[in-house]
Design a protein around this motif. Structure first.
Motif, PDB file in Angstrom:
ATOM      1  N   GLY A  47       0.801  -1.213   0.000  1.00 51.84           N
ATOM      2  CA  GLY A  47       0.000   0.000   0.000  1.00 51.84           C
ATOM      3  C   GLY A  47       0.832   1.259   0.000  1.00 51.84           C
ATOM      4  O   GLY A  47       0.289   2.360  -0.111  1.00 51.84           O
ATOM      5  N   ASP A  48       2.159   1.115   0.081  1.00 46.48           N
ATOM      6  CA  ASP A  48       3.046   2.267   0.088  1.00 46.48           C
ATOM      7  C   ASP A  48       3.077   2.893  -1.303  1.00 46.48           C
ATOM      8  O   ASP A  48       3.405   2.231  -2.280  1.00 46.48           O
ATOM      9  CB  ASP A  48       4.450   1.818   0.493  1.00 46.48           C
ATOM     10  CG  ASP A  48       5.453   2.957   0.480  1.00 46.48           C
ATOM     11  OD1 ASP A  48       5.018   4.118   0.454  1.00 46.48           O
ATOM     12  OD2 ASP A  48       6.672   2.667   0.484  1.00 46.48           O
ATOM     13  N   ALA A  49       2.733   4.161  -1.415  1.00 49.52           N
ATOM     14  CA  ALA A  49       2.709   4.843  -2.707  1.00 49.52           C
ATOM     15  C   ALA A  49       3.906   5.765  -2.891  1.00 49.52           C
ATOM     16  O   ALA A  49       3.903   6.633  -3.736  1.00 49.52           O
ATOM     17  CB  ALA A  49       1.417   5.641  -2.857  1.00 49.52           C
ATOM     18  N   GLY A  67      -6.733   3.584  -4.310  1.00 52.76           N
ATOM     19  CA  GLY A  67      -5.417   2.970  -4.130  1.00 52.76           C
ATOM     20  C   GLY A  67      -4.712   2.751  -5.451  1.00 52.76           C
ATOM     21  O   GLY A  67      -3.489   2.938  -5.551  1.00 52.76           O
ATOM     22  N   ALA A  68      -5.468   2.360  -6.469  1.00 56.48           N
ATOM     23  CA  ALA A  68      -4.880   2.160  -7.792  1.00 56.48           C
ATOM     24  C   ALA A  68      -4.371   3.478  -8.364  1.00 56.48           C
ATOM     25  O   ALA A  68      -3.307   3.528  -9.001  1.00 56.48           O
ATOM     26  CB  ALA A  68      -5.909   1.533  -8.731  1.00 56.48           C
ATOM     27  N   GLU A  69      -5.125   4.549  -8.124  1.00 57.10           N
ATOM     28  CA  GLU A  69      -4.696   5.867  -8.599  1.00 57.10           C
ATOM     29  C   GLU A  69      -3.399   6.288  -7.920  1.00 57.10           C
ATOM     30  O   GLU A  69      -2.481   6.820  -8.560  1.00 57.10           O
ATOM     31  CB  GLU A  69      -5.794   6.907  -8.333  1.00 57.10           C
ATOM     32  CG  GLU A  69      -7.084   6.686  -9.101  1.00 57.10           C
ATOM     33  CD  GLU A  69      -6.972   7.045 -10.573  1.00 57.10           C
ATOM     34  OE1 GLU A  69      -5.910   7.561 -10.986  1.00 57.10           O
ATOM     35  OE2 GLU A  69      -7.946   6.819 -11.313  1.00 57.10           O
ATOM     36  N   LEU A  70      -3.322   6.069  -6.605  1.00 59.08           N
ATOM     37  CA  LEU A  70      -2.108   6.423  -5.871  1.00 59.08           C
ATOM     38  C   LEU A  70      -0.918   5.596  -6.323  1.00 59.08           C
ATOM     39  O   LEU A  70       0.191   6.122  -6.488  1.00 59.08           O
ATOM     40  CB  LEU A  70      -2.342   6.236  -4.364  1.00 59.08           C
ATOM     41  CG  LEU A  70      -3.290   7.233  -3.694  1.00 59.08           C
ATOM     42  CD1 LEU A  70      -3.571   6.812  -2.249  1.00 59.08           C
ATOM     43  CD2 LEU A  70      -2.694   8.644  -3.723  1.00 59.08           C
ATOM     44  N   LEU A  71      -1.147   4.304  -6.521  1.00 57.53           N
ATOM     45  CA  LEU A  71      -0.071   3.439  -6.990  1.00 57.53           C
ATOM     46  C   LEU A  71       0.414   3.875  -8.362  1.00 57.53           C
ATOM     47  O   LEU A  71       1.627   3.979  -8.610  1.00 57.53           O
ATOM     48  CB  LEU A  71      -0.557   1.990  -7.030  1.00 57.53           C
ATOM     49  CG  LEU A  71       0.404   0.946  -7.628  1.00 57.53           C
ATOM     50  CD1 LEU A  71       1.722   0.923  -6.870  1.00 57.53           C
ATOM     51  CD2 LEU A  71      -0.244  -0.434  -7.630  1.00 57.53           C
ATOM     52  N   LEU A  94      -6.852  -1.855 -12.244  1.00 58.60           N
ATOM     53  CA  LEU A  94      -5.431  -1.515 -12.164  1.00 58.60           C
ATOM     54  C   LEU A  94      -4.743  -1.780 -13.497  1.00 58.60           C
ATOM     55  O   LEU A  94      -3.970  -0.945 -13.986  1.00 58.60           O
ATOM     56  CB  LEU A  94      -4.760  -2.325 -11.052  1.00 58.60           C
ATOM     57  CG  LEU A  94      -3.239  -2.162 -10.924  1.00 58.60           C
ATOM     58  CD1 LEU A  94      -2.875  -0.706 -10.643  1.00 58.60           C
ATOM     59  CD2 LEU A  94      -2.690  -3.082  -9.845  1.00 58.60           C
ATOM     60  N   LYS A  95      -5.043  -2.929 -14.110  1.00 59.44           N
ATOM     61  CA  LYS A  95      -4.442  -3.247 -15.407  1.00 59.44           C
ATOM     62  C   LYS A  95      -4.781  -2.203 -16.462  1.00 59.44           C
ATOM     63  O   LYS A  95      -3.953  -1.867 -17.313  1.00 59.44           O
ATOM     64  CB  LYS A  95      -4.943  -4.616 -15.892  1.00 59.44           C
ATOM     65  CG  LYS A  95      -4.440  -5.817 -15.115  1.00 59.44           C
ATOM     66  CD  LYS A  95      -5.080  -7.053 -15.715  1.00 59.44           C
ATOM     67  CE  LYS A  95      -4.733  -8.309 -14.980  1.00 59.44           C
ATOM     68  NZ  LYS A  95      -5.421  -9.485 -15.563  1.00 59.44           N
ATOM     69  N   SER A  96      -6.014  -1.685 -16.401  1.00 55.59           N
ATOM     70  CA  SER A  96      -6.456  -0.743 -17.425  1.00 55.59           C
ATOM     71  C   SER A  96      -5.647   0.545 -17.413  1.00 55.59           C
ATOM     72  O   SER A  96      -5.603   1.273 -18.409  1.00 55.59           O
ATOM     73  CB  SER A  96      -7.945  -0.424 -17.241  1.00 55.59           C
ATOM     74  OG  SER A  96      -8.153   0.392 -16.085  1.00 55.59           O
ATOM     75  N   LYS A  97      -4.997   0.852 -16.292  1.00 58.73           N
ATOM     76  CA  LYS A  97      -4.202   2.061 -16.178  1.00 58.73           C
ATOM     77  C   LYS A  97      -2.762   1.844 -16.625  1.00 58.73           C
ATOM     78  O   LYS A  97      -1.996   2.799 -16.742  1.00 58.73           O
ATOM     79  CB  LYS A  97      -4.224   2.555 -14.730  1.00 58.73           C
ATOM     80  CG  LYS A  97      -5.624   2.821 -14.184  1.00 58.73           C
ATOM     81  CD  LYS A  97      -5.590   3.457 -12.821  1.00 58.73           C
ATOM     82  CE  LYS A  97      -5.109   4.888 -12.894  1.00 58.73           C
ATOM     83  NZ  LYS A  97      -5.974   5.760 -13.721  1.00 58.73           N
TER      84      LYS A  97
END
Length: 444
Positions: A47-49, A67-71, A94-97
């Motif tokens: 979870g660390d971004a 979380g996906a946006e932060l990652l 997540l894959k879509s990004k």
């Protein structure tokens, strides 16, 4: 969220990930080790971004939307993402990004799909020559040698070994998928080097090193996120690569008039469900269109119209495969995993793992492993297990219809059920009392 293994996950990826419920096959472990060498140490994402260059983040639990946006915002071009449960639709957002780099298919040894990607392809900086790679191409005999002038000159300039041949075709000025697959198979049998097939109207501007340096079995470019293009194809010298090629050849021979990209898609689905096919999705630099921005620095330039957006014969062609392929995984009509037994019979069983949208990826993964383990312990006389993941009811319907068409026994289970080791023996024992098209919903 899982914390990084205290001794470093890249020292023993299989052992470290096993503690998280992940069972890796040898090919999947080899790919993770390659990622660690190319991008940076394997690290279990917690979870660390915080942005740090040069990591291979292993994602076990899907992040939330935020979380996906932060990652995504914390990633750099020097990072890679690896998802050991790549078959689960919970990771689709997540894959879509991200940009898909590749997948390694499931097997009984590692019954999950390993997905890997990142922000964008960072081609390996490796000065080694790839002389072992052989470029092959063919064209209808009727079009003449002038058609391959630019390809031949570019290959001679780069000093690459190549084979360009005219072939007899059913249609005067075009190649069918079957004719293309037959040509590549002849080259496969004639040479011992990995093969990169390109269409005769392309031009190479630099040595296409990426497939060789990744050490994959098969490489292909996808248009529009899902449409496999048969204009640039790589086949490594492996059993899995040969199986992929033979499968495509057989399907193409059976359906000579069907679009070659769709047949390639179906061959990939079959091959990747039956062995850990190591696939690389080639970047646009291997499929640049003449005249478009970026074509001047691309490895391979194709003589297509710059406005071309769809290689298929119809924008609505094979709609049901688009979403799963865009997420780099098989859909409900195809099996995630096919496991064969030693049973001397022609009976096959399809297990539909349904309602997985309400289950965590770890729980779904545990069910997949329990099913494959149960089949390995006691196959119940079935010669083949075909496992399909179905997040939604529509997927269940599609999987049922596909199983019935194949005359398979159908079993439906959910991730939270406990499955006994004699599951398939029990199903076989009850089969005689049921009609052939009966669906069994296992309950405990």
């Amino acid at each position: 969220m899982m914390r990084q293994h205290p001794h470093g996950i890249d020292q023993d990826p299989a052992q470290a990930l096993s503690a998280c419920g992940v069972r890796l096959g040898k090919q999947q472990e080899r790919r993770l080790q390659w990622l660690a060498r190319r991008f940076g140490p394997l690290t279990l994402w917690d979870g660390d971004a915080v942005s740090r260059e040069g990591r291979t983040l292993v994602i076990i639990d899907p992040p939330t939307g935020a979380g996906a946006e932060l990652l995504y915002g914390a990633l750099t071009a020097h990072d890679a993402i690896a998802i050991p449960f790549g078959e689960d639709p919970a990771f689709d957002f997540l894959k879509s990004k991200l940009t898909e780099f590749g997948t390694v298919g499931a097997s009984s040894e590692g019954p999950h799909e390993l997905w890997w990607g990142g922000l964008d392809w960072r081609l390996p900086s490796d000065d080694r020559r790839t002389d072992a790679l052989r470029i092959v191409s063919c064209h209808p005999r009727t079009v003449g040698d002038l058609h391959v002038y630019h390809l031949r000159r570019s290959l001679e300039r780069l000093g690459l070994p190549f084979e360009i041949e005219p072939v007899d075709t059913r249609q005067r000025n075009s190649l069918s998928a079957a004719e293309k697959a037959d040509f590549i198979m002849r080259q496969w049998q004639r040479h011992t080097a990995p093969l990169l097939f390109v269409e005769a109207d392309v031009m190479l501007q630099s040595v296409p090193k990426l497939p060789v340096l990744t050490g994959c079995d098969f490489a292909v470019h996808k248009w529009n996120g899902w449409e496999m293009s048969a204009r640039t194809l790589y086949f490594g010298r492996s059993e899995a690569a040969e199986t992929m090629l033979r499968t495509w050849q057989e399907i193409a021979a059976s359906c000579p008039d069907v679009w070659d990209g769709y047949l390639l898609d179906q061959a990939w689905s079959l091959a990747s469900s039956q062995m850990p096919l190591d696939t690389v999705w080639l970047p646009r630099s291997y499929h640049a269109v003449a005249g478009e921005a970026g074509a001047g620095t691309a490895a391979i330039v194709h003589n297509l119209k710059p406005a071309s957006t769809d290689l298929g014969p119809d924008p609505d062609f094979a709609t049901m495969v688009r979403s799963p392929r865009r997420a780099g995984r098989v859909g409900a009509s195809d099996s995630l995993l096919v496991v064969r037994s030693e049973a001397k019979s022609d009976r096959a069983v399809t297990v539909i793992l349904r309602d997985i949208e309400g289950s965590s990826p770890r729980l779904t993964a545990a069910s997949i492993q329990a099913l494959t383990d149960a089949f390995a312990v006691d196959c119940g006389g079935f010669s083949r297990l075909e496992l399909s993941l179905c997040p939604w009811q529509q997927d269940v319907r599609i999987a049922r219809e596909a199983a019935f068409l194949a005359d398979n026994k159908v079993i439906e289970v959910t991730p939270w059920q406990e499955l006994p080791p004699d599951l398939f023996r029990a199903i076989a024992a009850s089969e005689a009392a049921r009609q052939p098209d009966t669906i069994t919903t296992y309950r405990r």
